[in-house]
Write a protein that holds these residues in place. Structure first.
Motif, mmCIF file in Angstrom:
data_model
loop_
_atom_site.group_PDB
_atom_site.id
_atom_site.type_symbol
_atom_site.label_atom_id
_atom_site.label_comp_id
_atom_site.label_asym_id
_atom_site.label_seq_id
_atom_site.Cartn_x
_atom_site.Cartn_y
_atom_site.Cartn_z
ATOM 1 N N SER A 182 -13.564 -9.974 -6.860
ATOM 2 C CA SER A 182 -12.853 -10.782 -5.876
ATOM 3 C C SER A 182 -13.126 -10.272 -4.459
ATOM 4 C CB SER A 182 -11.352 -10.773 -6.164
ATOM 5 O OG SER A 182 -10.779 -9.574 -5.738
ATOM 6 N N SER A 209 -0.206 -3.392 -3.800
ATOM 7 C CA SER A 209 0.211 -2.370 -4.762
ATOM 8 C C SER A 209 1.343 -2.785 -5.682
ATOM 9 C CB SER A 209 0.646 -1.106 -4.023
ATOM 10 O OG SER A 209 -0.427 -0.580 -3.297
ATOM 11 N N ASP A 215 0.865 -1.179 0.000
ATOM 12 C CA ASP A 215 0.000 0.000 0.000
ATOM 13 C C ASP A 215 0.902 1.229 0.000
ATOM 14 O OD1 ASP A 215 0.746 0.473 2.716
ATOM 15 O OD2 ASP A 215 -0.995 -0.600 3.459
ATOM 16 N N PRO A 226 -8.082 -2.809 -9.765
ATOM 17 C CA PRO A 226 -9.297 -2.686 -8.942
ATOM 18 C C PRO A 226 -9.733 -4.041 -8.392
ATOM 19 C CG PRO A 226 -9.810 -2.386 -11.266
ATOM 20 C CD PRO A 226 -8.324 -2.504 -11.161
ATOM 21 N N ARG A 227 -10.480 -3.991 -7.311
ATOM 22 C CA ARG A 227 -10.927 -5.208 -6.639
ATOM 23 C C ARG A 227 -11.819 -6.056 -7.544
ATOM 24 N NH1 ARG A 227 -13.418 -5.239 -0.748
ATOM 25 N NH2 ARG A 227 -11.286 -4.699 -0.345
ATOM 26 N N PRO A 231 -2.980 -11.043 -1.765
ATOM 27 C CA PRO A 231 -4.270 -10.487 -1.359
ATOM 28 C C PRO A 231 -4.074 -9.663 -0.088
ATOM 29 C CG PRO A 231 -4.147 -12.814 -0.790
ATOM 30 C CD PRO A 231 -2.876 -12.466 -1.507
ATOM 31 N N TRP A 232 -4.192 -8.361 -0.218
ATOM 32 C CA TRP A 232 -3.859 -7.458 0.890
ATOM 33 C C TRP A 232 -5.119 -6.862 1.495
ATOM 34 C CZ3 TRP A 232 -0.248 -6.889 4.137
ATOM 35 C CH2 TRP A 232 -0.081 -5.703 4.852
ATOM 36 N N ASN A 233 -5.204 -6.873 2.813
ATOM 37 C CA ASN A 233 -6.340 -6.306 3.522
ATOM 38 C C ASN A 233 -5.862 -5.087 4.311
ATOM 39 O OD1 ASN A 233 -8.438 -5.701 5.326
ATOM 40 N ND2 ASN A 233 -9.133 -7.825 5.352
ATOM 41 N N GLN A 284 -8.431 -7.303 -1.903
ATOM 42 C CA GLN A 284 -7.752 -6.255 -2.653
ATOM 43 C C GLN A 284 -6.349 -6.743 -2.990
ATOM 44 O OE1 GLN A 284 -8.829 -3.110 -3.611
ATOM 45 N NE2 GLN A 284 -6.873 -2.961 -4.650
ATOM 46 N N SER A 337 -2.009 -1.124 -9.958
ATOM 47 C CA SER A 337 -3.217 -0.494 -9.437
ATOM 48 C C SER A 337 -4.406 -1.225 -10.053
ATOM 49 C CB SER A 337 -3.243 0.993 -9.790
ATOM 50 O OG SER A 337 -4.414 1.583 -9.293
#
Length: 174
Positions: free
Chosen positions: A117, A123, A54, A113-114, A142-144, A120, A111
């Motif tokens: 899925s 980056s 991020d 978009p989700r 997969p980043w939260n 997110q 970048s």
């Protein structure tokens, strides 16, 4: 009298010039553009790289050439310890691996978009190429961000986003 007017004009012009220089510096017009960099390095049997997950955090990526294990770890902003871990064995993603695969690994910004899925994408993308076959795969974690803000642990598996061959002829292992 004429000399007094001339000295006064030079003073006014000098004041205006100093004002312009101070204003440009004050509003940041004279400052450089911030640069963000990632790092990559490899040895005979492994490669490491860094890449952003991020705007404020980056991950450390590790690829073991012998086992095919790709791993990532992210340091918590709250605790300063590794709290997010991701892994995947990439050997099955490369269809024409020789006896001694030779991998290259770099990271790049993404970048994406989700979409549909439930997670997110981080980056950065991790690009892994196998040098003898020319096959390349792109992975992401997969980043939260909300778990990260809480300092909560995260675990998961890398997501393969794309793959293909960039070489038209197979090069035999030596």
């Amino acid at each position: 009298m004429v000399q007094r007017i001339g000295n006064h004009s030079v003073g006014v012009l000098l004041g205006i010039l100093v004002g312009i220089v101070v204003s440009v510096g004050w509003f940041g017009l004279g400052q450089g553009i911030p640069v963000q960099a990632t790092a990559t390095h490899g040895e005979k049997n492994f490669a490491i790289a860094t890449g952003f997950v991020d705007e404020e955090q980056e991950a450390f990526y590790f690829l073991d050439f012998l086992t095919g294990d790709l791993r990532a770890a992210v340091v918590s902003r709250r605790t300063g310890e590794f709290v997010a871990f991701f892994e995947k064995n990439i050997l099955t993603d490369f269809s024409t691996l020789g006896k001694n695969p030779k991998f290259l690994m770099v990271t790049g910004l993404a970048s994406i978009p989700r979409g549909k899925s439930p997670f997110q994408i981080g980056s950065s993308l991790i690009y892994i190429a196998e040098a003898t076959s020319g096959e390349v795969s792109a992975y992401a974690i997969p980043w939260n961000p909300s778990l990260s803000a809480k300092g909560a642990p995260q675990t998961g598996t890398f997501v393969k986003l794309a793959g293909g061959s960039f070489r038209t002829a197979f090069v035999r292992d030596e």
